[in-house]
Design a protein around this motif. Structure first.
Motif, PDB file in Angstrom:
ATOM      1  N   SER A 244     -39.936 -38.951   8.103  1.00 47.06           N
ATOM      2  CA  SER A 244     -40.289 -38.754   9.510  1.00 47.06           C
ATOM      3  C   SER A 244     -41.500 -39.563   9.933  1.00 47.06           C
ATOM      4  O   SER A 244     -41.738 -39.734  11.126  1.00 47.06           O
ATOM      5  N   CYS A 245     -42.270 -40.059   8.981  1.00 52.05           N
ATOM      6  CA  CYS A 245     -43.493 -40.815   9.278  1.00 52.05           C
ATOM      7  C   CYS A 245     -43.369 -42.175   8.625  1.00 52.05           C
ATOM      8  O   CYS A 245     -43.159 -42.281   7.415  1.00 52.05           O
ATOM      9  N   SER A 246     -43.512 -43.264   9.406  1.00 48.91           N
ATOM     10  CA  SER A 246     -43.240 -44.587   8.858  1.00 48.91           C
ATOM     11  C   SER A 246     -44.354 -45.605   9.121  1.00 48.91           C
ATOM     12  O   SER A 246     -44.222 -46.763   8.738  1.00 48.91           O
ATOM     13  N   SER A 247     -45.449 -45.245   9.746  1.00 46.14           N
ATOM     14  CA  SER A 247     -46.501 -46.220  10.070  1.00 46.14           C
ATOM     15  C   SER A 247     -47.860 -45.685   9.659  1.00 46.14           C
ATOM     16  O   SER A 247     -48.046 -44.475   9.461  1.00 46.14           O
ATOM     17  N   VAL A 248     -48.812 -46.606   9.536  1.00 49.51           N
ATOM     18  CA  VAL A 248     -50.179 -46.216   9.192  1.00 49.51           C
ATOM     19  C   VAL A 248     -50.794 -45.378  10.312  1.00 49.51           C
ATOM     20  O   VAL A 248     -51.558 -44.439  10.044  1.00 49.51           O
ATOM     21  N   ASP A 249     -50.445 -45.676  11.557  1.00 47.16           N
ATOM     22  CA  ASP A 249     -50.970 -44.882  12.660  1.00 47.16           C
ATOM     23  C   ASP A 249     -50.518 -43.424  12.544  1.00 47.16           C
ATOM     24  O   ASP A 249     -51.299 -42.492  12.790  1.00 47.16           O
ATOM     25  N   CYS A 250     -49.255 -43.225  12.168  1.00 46.41           N
ATOM     26  CA  CYS A 250     -48.775 -41.853  11.951  1.00 46.41           C
ATOM     27  C   CYS A 250     -49.531 -41.211  10.796  1.00 46.41           C
ATOM     28  O   CYS A 250     -49.863 -40.010  10.835  1.00 46.41           O
ATOM     29  N   LEU A 251     -49.814 -42.003   9.778  1.00 46.09           N
ATOM     30  CA  LEU A 251     -50.566 -41.488   8.627  1.00 46.09           C
ATOM     31  C   LEU A 251     -51.942 -40.999   9.056  1.00 46.09           C
ATOM     32  O   LEU A 251     -52.403 -39.937   8.625  1.00 46.09           O
ATOM     33  N   VAL A 252     -52.601 -41.787   9.903  1.00 47.91           N
ATOM     34  CA  VAL A 252     -53.933 -41.403  10.364  1.00 47.91           C
ATOM     35  C   VAL A 252     -53.870 -40.112  11.168  1.00 47.91           C
ATOM     36  O   VAL A 252     -54.744 -39.238  11.055  1.00 47.91           O
ATOM     37  N   VAL A 253     -52.806 -39.953  11.955  1.00 50.03           N
ATOM     38  CA  VAL A 253     -52.644 -38.714  12.714  1.00 50.03           C
ATOM     39  C   VAL A 253     -52.545 -37.522  11.775  1.00 50.03           C
ATOM     40  O   VAL A 253     -53.144 -36.466  11.992  1.00 50.03           O
ATOM     41  N   LEU A 254     -51.790 -37.690  10.698  1.00 46.89           N
ATOM     42  CA  LEU A 254     -51.622 -36.592   9.745  1.00 46.89           C
ATOM     43  C   LEU A 254     -52.908 -36.322   8.974  1.00 46.89           C
ATOM     44  O   LEU A 254     -53.223 -35.167   8.650  1.00 46.89           O
ATOM     45  N   THR A 255     -53.663 -37.366   8.638  1.00 51.09           N
ATOM     46  CA  THR A 255     -54.884 -37.195   7.839  1.00 51.09           C
ATOM     47  C   THR A 255     -55.886 -36.285   8.516  1.00 51.09           C
ATOM     48  O   THR A 255     -56.630 -35.546   7.856  1.00 51.09           O
ATOM     49  N   ALA A 256     -55.881 -36.297   9.820  1.00 50.21           N
ATOM     50  CA  ALA A 256     -56.839 -35.461  10.554  1.00 50.21           C
ATOM     51  C   ALA A 256     -56.619 -33.980  10.301  1.00 50.21           C
ATOM     52  O   ALA A 256     -57.521 -33.164  10.545  1.00 50.21           O
ATOM     53  N   LEU A 257     -55.445 -33.600   9.802  1.00 44.61           N
ATOM     54  CA  LEU A 257     -55.174 -32.188   9.557  1.00 44.61           C
ATOM     55  C   LEU A 257     -56.121 -31.604   8.521  1.00 44.61           C
ATOM     56  O   LEU A 257     -56.434 -30.410   8.554  1.00 44.61           O
ATOM     57  N   LEU A 258     -56.591 -32.420   7.558  1.00 39.82           N
ATOM     58  CA  LEU A 258     -57.464 -31.897   6.511  1.00 39.82           C
ATOM     59  C   LEU A 258     -58.784 -31.381   7.082  1.00 39.82           C
ATOM     60  O   LEU A 258     -59.399 -30.468   6.534  1.00 39.82           O
ATOM     61  N   SER A 259     -59.226 -31.978   8.182  1.00 42.17           N
ATOM     62  CA  SER A 259     -60.475 -31.514   8.789  1.00 42.17           C
ATOM     63  C   SER A 259     -60.219 -30.593   9.973  1.00 42.17           C
ATOM     64  O   SER A 259     -60.989 -29.657  10.221  1.00 42.17           O
ATOM     65  N   ASP A 260     -59.132 -30.835  10.717  1.00 42.07           N
ATOM     66  CA  ASP A 260     -58.868 -30.043  11.918  1.00 42.07           C
ATOM     67  C   ASP A 260     -58.267 -28.687  11.594  1.00 42.07           C
ATOM     68  O   ASP A 260     -58.416 -27.741  12.370  1.00 42.07           O
ATOM     69  N   CYS A 261     -57.524 -28.611  10.492  1.00 47.20           N
ATOM     70  CA  CYS A 261     -56.852 -27.357  10.145  1.00 47.20           C
ATOM     71  C   CYS A 261     -57.393 -26.875   8.805  1.00 47.20           C
ATOM     72  O   CYS A 261     -57.013 -27.399   7.747  1.00 47.20           O
ATOM     73  N   PRO A 262     -58.282 -25.900   8.790  1.00 39.08           N
ATOM     74  CA  PRO A 262     -58.907 -25.474   7.529  1.00 39.08           C
ATOM     75  C   PRO A 262     -57.909 -24.949   6.515  1.00 39.08           C
ATOM     76  O   PRO A 262     -58.174 -24.984   5.316  1.00 39.08           O
ATOM     77  N   SER A 263     -56.752 -24.474   6.963  1.00 37.32           N
ATOM     78  CA  SER A 263     -55.799 -23.884   6.023  1.00 37.32           C
ATOM     79  C   SER A 263     -54.976 -24.931   5.270  1.00 37.32           C
ATOM     80  O   SER A 263     -54.279 -24.599   4.320  1.00 37.32           O
TER      81      SER A 263
END
Length: 1927
Positions: free
Chosen positions: A1022-1041
């Motif tokens: 479902s994710c194929s670009s570095v930009d999508c990767l960066v969007v997902l990486t933010a979850l580690l800081s934005d979502c504590p769980s």
């Protein structure tokens, strides 16, 4: 036909021009004489005659002639064409065309050429003549004008005759039909035709030829393909059409109707065609070959004309085949199969006689009469034979209820309307009658039966009612039948009232009784049969009652014809039993011969008369071979014949039991071309099973009386029992196909046997029915079987089975269905709606499947709503339908109402994402939804939890959602995430697939914090670009769980967002992982990632492997590493990092205090992994693997690492070093002060490189061990300070160069003290070993030198053995050239030590033995020599013994060979005594020769004191367990007598004679052991008598003997003088035993007493207790197993031991002394100060008693062996051992196996073992705990340990790992037992590694561990000392 042209116009030339091409072809094929006649017309015959000889010239002449007449005048052209018409055979079309254009002018010229005789036309047709063909002009020509005209006239005349034939046939068939036949009211279902291959179209109009495979039997298409027969036959001209129908469906009558319509100029067959109607039943009788004309004129219709007429008809037929229609009726009655003929270039010769089957095949395959119209009728199962022939196939449909009622009404007529209504009610209410009535022929039979039934009811039970109405019964008159006559029926068969032939054709009507009265009785007052067999039994009775004489009989039955059983028909059957017997014989004979037509000669006259008058037989016409018509007869229906044949089987001996067993079988509805052809319906054995029912017994008995059987009742019952017995194995078989299962159900239902029904379902959890049609009767048969299963339930699976809705009504009777499945496109909404109405009837239904059907939303709602009343439904499968979104939504509304639901499958239903959103939303309101799964639109499943109450909801497992491969847009994703946010807790959310856009992904990540997810979100593909990767990486800081984020952007694309699993962790324990592997990241992308991560300080694992970071990216990574305070691992593997990056990493390891490990492979190009610690001081590791290293690389890396202040391990494994790289490494090593270990495994491959590294022993004083091998681990270990000793292991190198060997020895000499030196597997061979041995005194080695596997020979062995006297500190030498190739030199630091030499499996020769003898003589310290399995011969041993000389210390020699036994052992012993006078002890035991020589000091003293001969030095001689026979000892007598100093003698023998004769000559003999093979009383008696005279005997061993009372009496006399007595395992009587034990009281000098396993009664035990008080001198007391049960004598015996104060060895095994005995023993133990050994196994010692026992042992300071196995010792005893055993410093053996020690006790035991420095054997087998790692570790403190037993403890790898660490400290270890534990390959491999430096262990037992057979084989090949077997 072309339009006629006026002969006078000019079109004749145009016609010639149009037809010139075809005329040219025709003229070329004519004879030369014909062509010459044509040439003569234009004067060419003279000039062209000579040039017409060749084909080419002939063709030119024909073309020239045609061209001439094209341009000629009209008259010449017309004359030419008339001549061609007269001389040539022309096709009909061309002939008519020429006649129409030429007229009849000039016919005289034509007659001059040809003058055939003319023939007048036959007389015209009668009043039924159809319109004639218009083939002539308005003014017919005169007879003299006709030349070819008779051909046409004969054809027309023959057609006229056929018309007359078919009309007569139709009148005969329709004389008394119940109703008129109308083709437009006959319904047909179209099915596809199948051809082997397409054939060329030879008809005037083209037709499409299909080639599809026919559908399975019984499945002929959808209802939409239903059309009338009239419509179906339209367009059949020129084609092969097949009409399919069951027997009795009316196919024959319909074909006659078709012929009647053709005769009247109506119907689909053109009136210009010839209509040929042939019956296969007639054709089957034709056995001789015949031509096509013979088939027509002999067996269809002979023409009225002569042979010329036949010729004319055939000529016309062959010229115009398309003008013929061939109806081939009843292929099912044809006895042979048709063969598919390949299309040939040449057609078949119509004049050649052929078998009938070949003629028919030729017609169907177009090799005869191509282009003709062919119509074939057959039954369903035979249509497969016509595959490849047919162009179109239609299936006749059966009658429905309306048509049946219409027929019944017509049958009974208007006057009998009330009777007809009652008959209709009866018929429609009985499933068997109703099923039969769907076929017109059987419907007629049913009506006759019902008429008889109702008349009987009225006449017998309603006489008064008839009188009130004034009705009178009427006679059976033709007028009555004619009134009822009329049209047929709905279509298939159109039977007449009271008659039925095969298909109601060709037979005469049989009238039935009638009445015009009105019966007022209700039809429900009449009871109908319960089985089909009983129906037919009643039918036969009903027909028999129609016999005119029946009415005149006075004994007619007074009951109805249809009672609940067949008993009501008994009277009729009894009255006609003889006729019925004959009819059954006739029927059975027909079945045997596949025959349905019978002639008068086959049937007795009186039987024929009855059969015709009753209607059981019908009459037909049969044309014989000569064409003559004769009368034939057949049964009214094939099933009637089969039923009567079944009666024959059950009432006569015509079929034996053996034949019935052989023939009884099940028939399948699936047909193949290989099936045997039969005309019958395969109902025979169905009726046989029905007749086996007890309800039919009496009827069978009545019929069987006519067969003349003896004991009729018994015979019939036995035959019925046989049939049921034959059914039983079929019921128990689980290999039957669906059709056979259904047939079996019919059989069982007919038999009415419930036990058989239960057996059918007992072996089949599900009845699978596939690809055949089902009727209500089939379902009823299933219901009978299914209802026998009970509450256990059964499954029913219908796959592509066509069935009407009426079948579902019957299906509702199946009460015990738990699984129901329907799979077919035939099943639609109407079917589902009907099914829903019966679903509540299935009380135990759990699973419903309605798949692959045509279900829509409305049908699904009906279906699911019907399930609301099914409380047990758990699974619903509605996949592969057409529900669409609306249907899914409707179904979802029912989820809360179905509380037991477990899963619903809804895939492949033409749905969209709205349906998925609906299911997700439903989760918020329907709490028992467990899982929603969808894969595209192909799969859609909803799973539910089984408990839905509130209490269970609190603990139920979290739900999951899997929506795979969906194409989400941004708006659709918004809808989805809103629904997900309202969902209860989810464990997994899987949204893989779809290739989302960045914005769509951002919508999802924004809602993730609102989700309640416990495990993970999966977004694969479902994710194929570095930009999508960066969007997902933010979850580690934005979502504590979010705990982990795993992203992979290379195929396969993977994304996982992992959550903590529902458990809340403290902030200090929170760890997060980010994996961005295979994401094509560049150094610039790292900045985006860092920004997206933000301040995520909880990150512990960062995986950036398989990207494109390079050295630049690595530097950025190292720079930012400090920002992540909790980071523990960073993986940057496969990022194209160069050696510069490696240098950077080496520096980082030193500069970053928290960085502890760096793993690098392939110079940084592959693996690069960094490990960080939590700040505690740890050893650091820099590991490089699989890298090519330059000298500069080594120098740079090591210089960077010099700065490391922490302990460091450096690894260069699997690397390749360039030139001088190792020298650079060696130079920098001294500077690396923090280095603890250098690992170069699999990197040092050359000997010279190894020697360079070995030289570090000289330069570096910190080295503690060096192990180098090109094939295994290689490392150098360092110490923080100067090492005291160094271990050196250098293996698997090659020292072929002596210089290398010298260099090695120089290094070793200059180095430090070596603890051991291992040079095994180096190919040293004898020469280099000799060099080493000579150099050995200069080396400083403290433990051993290993030279194994160095290709030594016997010479090399001797050189190694010489070190025993060349090196003072060498203590032992072990050599072997066997499989193990062992060569060990052991060292001892003490100067003066005893030495030993062991030589095994070395194939020594005599000269080698001589050198060994010299070695023994020259080495005064050598005390033991062992020679084992060296293939020595007896003479060599004798020579060796002869060379042996005495030494100052003395020594022992043992020689073991397999041949040393029996006579050879005796001879060798004698020879050794003869050859060497210094032998002091010689003994042969178990094939081993043991001898010792007198010390030189003793030899000197003896020689001074006495002048005895040399042989007198022997003091000890023994032959034990050598299989010596008595006579073989004779030779020893003289030798032993020459040994007057002999003091000890041990012999095993058969008798006592030899010993008794020998003892008197041995005055100094003090010790005697007598072993015996077979215990006899006489041996002990003789020995005891002899011993009375031998006063010198002080030690006696009679173990195992049988001691009689006499022997006991003798022994009691001399026992008091003995010092040692062994009577273990002796057998004696109670009196004898008591006497012996009593004698022990007088043995005051006895020191050793052994009474193991002797039988002592209570008196003897008391006597022994008393004797022990008197024997105070005993040192060794062995009383094992003398107490057979817990007894008070134990305390007495223990009390008697108090006086034995000097005892050193005490064995009291199996006394079961328990706590009281131990208490008594503990009071005695302190007295025994000199105790060395105590053995107390199996004494029921408790843990508390064990504690007291250990306390008591404190005073036994000299204790060496402690045996406490098989007791109940526990942690208390172990704890006491930790306190007591350290004081027992002499302890060597400890056995506490089979006890109950726990984990705490294991720790205590380990503390105890640490203090046992002299321990040599410890046995901890099955001690009760697997936690023995501490004990194993403590063994390192026992340097003398030899044997360790740890078996049967379920120990794991931890124990094996500890033992691996202990092995290097236990240099004497020979055996470790680890069998039956849980050691895996990991533990075994650790032991293998340890064994490399431990040569002493001989075996490690590993049987029954967690090691597979293959892995065990691999490990055994690697280390042969591992034993994985049970022995």
């Amino acid at each position: 036909m072309d339009e006629e042209v006026d002969p006078d116009d000019g079109n004749v030339n145009n016609v010639l021009a149009q037809e010139s091409l075809e005329l040219s072809h025709i003229l070329r094929s004519q004879s030369p004489s014909v062509r010459m006649n044509l040439y003569r017309e234009i004067g060419w015959h003279n000039q062209q005659a000579s040039s017409s000889s060749t084909a080419a010239s002939g063709t030119d002449h024909i073309e020239a002639m045609l061209e001439y007449y094209k341009n000629a005048n009209a008259t010449d052209c017309r004359n030419f064409l008339q001549t061609v018409w007269a001389l040539c055979d022309l096709p009909m079309r061309l002939e008519l065309r020429l006649l129409s254009v030429t007229g009849y002018a000039g016919i005289d010229a034509a007659r001059a050429v040809q003058n055939p005789s003319s023939e007048s036309l036959t007389e015209g047709c009668d009043d039924t003549t159809r319109p004639a063909m218009d083939l002539k002009s308005s003014t017919p020509p005169s007879d003299e004008q006709l030349i070819k005209r008779p051909r046409i006239d004969h054809w027309e005349q023959y057609i006229t005759e056929v018309v007359s034939l078919l009309l007569r046939r139709w009148r005969r068939l329709t004389e008394r039909l119940v109703k008129e036949v109308q083709l437009e009211k006959v319904w047909v279902n179209i099915r596809s035709a199948s051809r082997g291959r397409d054939r060329p179209d030879q008809t005037p109009s083209s037709a499409d030829r299909g080639s599809r495979t026919p559908e399975p039997d019984g499945d002929y298409g959808y209802l939409e393909s239903r059309l009338t027969l009239e419509t179906f036959l339209q367009g059949c001209a020129g084609k092969v059409t097949v009409l399919v129908g069951e027997a009795g469906s009316g196919k024959t009558l319909l074909m006659s109707c078709l012929g009647q319509q053709w005769a009247n100029g109506l119907g689909p067959i053109p009136s210009s065609y010839l209509f040929v109607l042939l019956e296969f039943r007639q054709l089957s009788l034709l056995s001789c070959p015949l031509s096509l004309s013979e088939l027509m004129f002999q067996h269809y219709l002979p023409p009225n004309g002569d042979e010329y007429a036949k010729e004319g008809i055939m000529d016309y037929l062959l010229s115009n085949p398309e003008q013929s229609c061939w109806v081939l009726d009843g292929y099912d009655e044809f006895h042979r199969k048709l063969n598919r003929r390949e299309v040939q270039s040449e057609p078949l010769d119509f004049e050649k006689p052929l078998p009938v089957a070949d003629l028919i095949s030729g017609l169907l395959s177009r090799q005869l009469l191509p282009g003709s119209t062919i119509l074939v009728t057959c039954r369903v199962r035979d249509v497969i034979d016509l595959d490849g022939f047919s162009d179109k196939v239609g299936n006749l449909l059966g009658w429905d209820h309306h048509e049946i009622k219409e027929y019944v009404g017509n049958f009974f007529g208007e006057n009998d309307g009330r009777l007809g209504a009652q008959a209709a009610d009866l018929l429609l209410s009985n499933r068997y009658l109703l099923a039969m009535s769907s076929l017109p022929a059987l419907c007629n039979i049913c009506c006759i039966c019902l008429e008889n039934l109702l008349l009987e009811c009225r006449n017998e039970g309603h006489t008064q009612m008839l009188e009130e109405t004034g009705s009178k019964p009427m006679k059976n008159t033709p007028e009555k039948n004619e009134e009822r006559g009329g049209d047929g029926s709905r279509g298939e068969s159109h039977p007449r009232k009271g008659e039925q032939s095969r298909d109601a054709e060709g037979s005469r009507d049989i009238r039935s009784d009638g009445t015009n009265g009105r019966a007022k009785s209700s039809s429900t007052s009449v009871q109908v049969p319960t089985t089909l067999t009983q129906v037919y039994l009643a039918v036969v009775a009903a027909f028999l009652r129609r016999y005119p004489e029946q009415e005149r009989r006075n004994d007619r039955p007074k009951t109805t014809a249809f009672p609940q059983s067949t008993v009501g028909a008994l009277t009729t059957l009894s009255q006609h039993r003889s006729e019925l017997c004959e009819l059954s014989r006739l029927a059975w004979g027909g079945l045997e011969e596949n025959k349905i037509l019978f002639v008068e000669e086959d049937i007795p006259k009186h039987v024929l008369k009855l059969s015709i008058q009753t209607g059981i037989l019908s009459q037909a016409e049969l044309r014989r071979h000569d064409g003559v018509l004769v009368d034939a007869f057949c049964f009214i229906h094939l099933t009637v014949q089969e039923f009567l044949a079944a009666l024959r089987i059950m009432t006569s001996n015509d079929v034996s039991d053996a034949q019935l067993k052989k023939r009884f079988s099940l028939k399948t509805r699936w047909t193949t071309k290989s099936d045997q052809k039969t005309v019958f319906t395969d109902s025979l054995y169905l009726y046989v099973c029905g007749l086996a029912s007890p309800l039919c017994t009496q009827a069978l008995v009545e019929i069987a009386r006519a067969s003349g059987l003896k004991g009729v009742q018994s015979w019939v019952q036995k035959r019925q029992a046989l049939v049921l017995k034959l059914l039983k194995p079929l019921c128990q078989s689980n290999t039957l196909t669906g059709p056979k299962i259904l047939q079996l159900c019919h059989y069982v239902q007919e038999s009415q046997d419930q036990q058989l029904a239960k057996q059918v379902v007992s072996v089949r959890p599900t009845l699978e029915l596939r690809n055949f049609g089902l009727s209500p009767n089939d379902i009823d048969a299933l219901a009978f079987v299914i209802n026998s299963v009970g509450d256990n339930g059964i499954g029913l699976d219908f796959g592509a089975c066509s069935m009407e809705l009426e079948c579902l009504d019957v299906l509702s009777r199946c009460q015990y269905i738990h699984y129901l499945s329907f799979r077919s496109r035939k099943y639609g909404d109407k079917f589902a709606e009907k099914l829903s109405s019966i679903l509540p009837e299935f009380k135990i239904l759990k699973k419903l499947e309605f798949c692959g059907a045509s279900l829509t939303a409305s049908g699904a709602v009906s279906l699911v709503s019907g399930l609301q009343n099914s409380p047990h439904i758990t699974e619903i499968n509605l996949s592969d339908n057409n529900l669409q979104d609306e249907g899914i939504m409707h179904i979802a509304e029912f989820f809360p109402k179905l509380q037991s639901l477990a899963s619903v499958t809804l895939g492949r239903n033409n749905t969209s994402l709205r349906a998925l959103d609906c299911l997700v939303k439903k989760m918020s309101s329907c709490f028992h939804i467990q899982h929603v799964h969808a894969d595209g639109m192909k799969e859609m499943t909803v799973t539910f939890s089984q408990k839905s109450d509130i209490k269970s909801l609190k603990t139920k497992q979290a739900s999951t959602i899997s929506l795979l491969n969906q194409k989400w847009s941004k708006s659709e994703m918004k809808n989805l995430v809103k629904s997900l946010a309202n969902c209860p807790a989810l464990s997994v959310l899987d949204l893989s697939g779809g290739q989302w856009h960045e914005e769509t992904l951002r919508v999802l990540t924004q809602f993730v914090p609102k989700f309640s997810i416990t495990e993970k979100i999966i977004l694969n593909d479902s994710c194929s670009s570095v930009d999508c990767l960066v969007v997902l990486t933010a979850l580690l800081s934005d979502c504590p769980s979010v705990m982990e984020l795993l992203v992979r952007l290379q195929k396969p694309l993977q994304v996982s967002i992992v959550f903590p699993g529902g458990t809340e962790k403290p902030a200090s324990e929170i760890s997060k992982k980010l994996c961005l592997s295979c994401c094509n990241l560049l150094p610039a992308d790292l900045e985006k990632v860092w920004r997206s991560l933000g301040t995520s300080s909880d990150l512990t694992v960062l995986d950036l492997s398989f990207n494109h970071l390079g050295d630049k990216g690595l530097k950025k990574l190292l720079d930012v590493m400090t920002c992540f305070s909790k980071i523990q691992e960073i993986n940057s593997s496969n990022n194209n990092i160069s050696m510069e990056g490696v240098f950077m990493l080496a520096g980082a390891l030193c500069s970053h205090t928290s960085l502890t490990q760096i793993h690098i492979s392939n110079g940084g190009k592959d693996q690069v992994i960094l490990h960080k610690s939590d700040g505690k001081e740890q050893m650091k590791m820099f590991r490089m693997q699989n890298s090519s290293l330059l000298p500069s690389d080594i120098t740079t890396v090591c210089r960077r690492l010099v700065q490391c202040r922490s302990h460091l391990e450096l690894e260069f494994s699997h690397c390749s070093f360039a030139d001088r790289a190792i020298e650079n490494l060696l130079k920098v090593l001294p500077k690396m002060s923090s280095l603890q270990r250098l690992n170069v495994s699999n990197s040092i491959t050359s000997t010279s490189d190894a020697l360079i590294l070995i030289s570090c022993l000289i330069d570096n004083q910190r080295v503690t061990s060096v192990e180098l091998s090109p094939q295994s681990e290689s490392f150098i270990s360092f110490n923080g300070v100067t090492a005291q000793q160094v271990s050196c292991r250098l293996t698997h190198f090659c020292f072929q160069n002596f210089a290398l060997m010298k260099r090695l020895l120089d290094i070793l000499q200059q180095g430090q003290q070596l603890s051991y030196l291992d040079l095994s597997d180096n190919q040293l061979e004898d020469e280099r070993v000799k060099v080493l041995v000579d150099f050995l005194p200069r080396l400083k080695i403290s433990t051993y030198l290993n030279l194994s596997n160095n290709r030594l020979t016997q010479q090399g062995i001797l050189d190694v053995a010489s070190t025993l006297y060349t090196c003072t500190n060498v203590s032992d030498v072990e050599v072997s050239l066997g499989e193990n190739k062992k060569c060990l030199i052991w060292f001892r630091q003490s100067g003066d030590c005893e030495k030993s030499l062991s030589v095994r499996e070395s194939n020594l020769k005599p000269d080698h033995l001589v050198r060994l003898a010299e070695l023994v003589s020259s080495c005064p310290s050598l005390t033991k020599l062992q020679l084992k399995n060296n293939l020595l011969q007896s003479e060599w041993i004798e020579d060796f013994v002869k060379e042996l000389k005495s030494s100052q210390r003395g020594y022992t020699v043992s020689v073991e060979e397999c041949w040393i036994s029996a006579e050879e052992a005796v001879r060798l012993l004698c020879r050794c005594l003869e050859l060497n006078s210094n032998i002091q002890t010689i003994r042969v035991h178990h094939g081993i020769l043991h001898l010792s020589l007198v010390k030189t000091t003793e030899l000197t003293s003896r020689s001074v004191v006495s002048a005895l001969p040399p042989q007198s030095m022997a003091t000890n001689i023994g032959l034990v367990d050598c299989a010596v026979v008595g006579y073989q000892l004779v030779s020893m007598g003289s030798i032993i007598q020459k040994c007057p100093l002999l003091a000890k003698l041990e012999l095993d023998m058969e008798g006592a004679e030899f010993l008794c004769s020998l003892l008197p000559s041995l005055p100094n003999l003090t010790s005697l052991r007598v072993g015996i093979k077979e215990s006899t009383v006489s041996v002990a008696e003789e020995i005891s008598q002899t011993l009375l005279q031998s006063a010198s005997i002080q030690c006696l061993n009679l173990s195992g003997h049988v001691i009689s009372d006499t022997a006991a009496q003798s022994m009691s006399t001399f026992l008091p003088r003995l010092r040692s007595l062994n009577l273990s395992h002796c057998v004696w009587s109670e009196a004898g035993g008591l006497q012996l034990i009593a004698a022990l009281s007088r043995c005051v000098s006895l020191e050793d007493l052994c009474l193991d396993s002797v039988q002592l009664n209570e008196k003897s035990q008391m006597c022994l207790a008393q004797a022990l008080r008197n024997i105070t001198s005993v040192r060794s007391l062995k009383l094992n197993e003398i107490v057979k049960a817990e007894a008070d004598c134990v305390l007495d015996l223990l009390a008697g031991m108090e006086a034995i104060t000097q005892t050193q060895e005490l064995e009291l095994g199996c006394w079961r002394m328990a706590d009281k005995g131990i208490e008594q023993l503990t009071r005695v133990l302190p007295i025994w100060k000199e105790l060395r050994k105590i053995s107390l196994p199996k004494n029921l010692i408790s843990d508390q008693s064990g504690e007291k026992l250990l306390d008591a042992l404190r005073s036994c300071r000299h204790l060496q062996e402690l045996h406490l196995s098989s007791n109940s010792l526990g942690d208390l005893t172990a704890a006491r051992m930790a306190l007591v055993l350290p004081s027992l410093t002499h302890l060597t053996v400890l056995d506490i196996s089979e006890n109950r020690i726990g984990n705490e006790g294991s720790v205590s035991l380990s503390k105890a073992v640490m203090s046992l420095k002299n321990l040599s054997r410890i046995n901890l087998t099955s001690v009760g705990t697997s936690e023995l790692s501490a004990v194993a570790a403590s063994l390192a403190h026992c340097p003398l340990l030899r044997d360790v037993g740890l078996g049967w403890n379920n120990c794991g790898d931890d124990v094996a790992l500890e033992l691996a660490g202990v092995l290097p400290f236990c240099h004497k270890m020979t055996r470790i037992d680890l069998e039956s534990n849980s050691v895996s390959v990991i533990g075994v491999e650790a032991l293998v590694r340890a064994l490399r430096s431990c040569p002493a262990p001989e075996v490690i037992r590993l049987w029954r561990n967690k090691v597979s057979v293959s892995e065990a084989q691999k490990l055994s090949q690697k280390e042969k000392r591992l034993n994985f077997s049970s022995t």
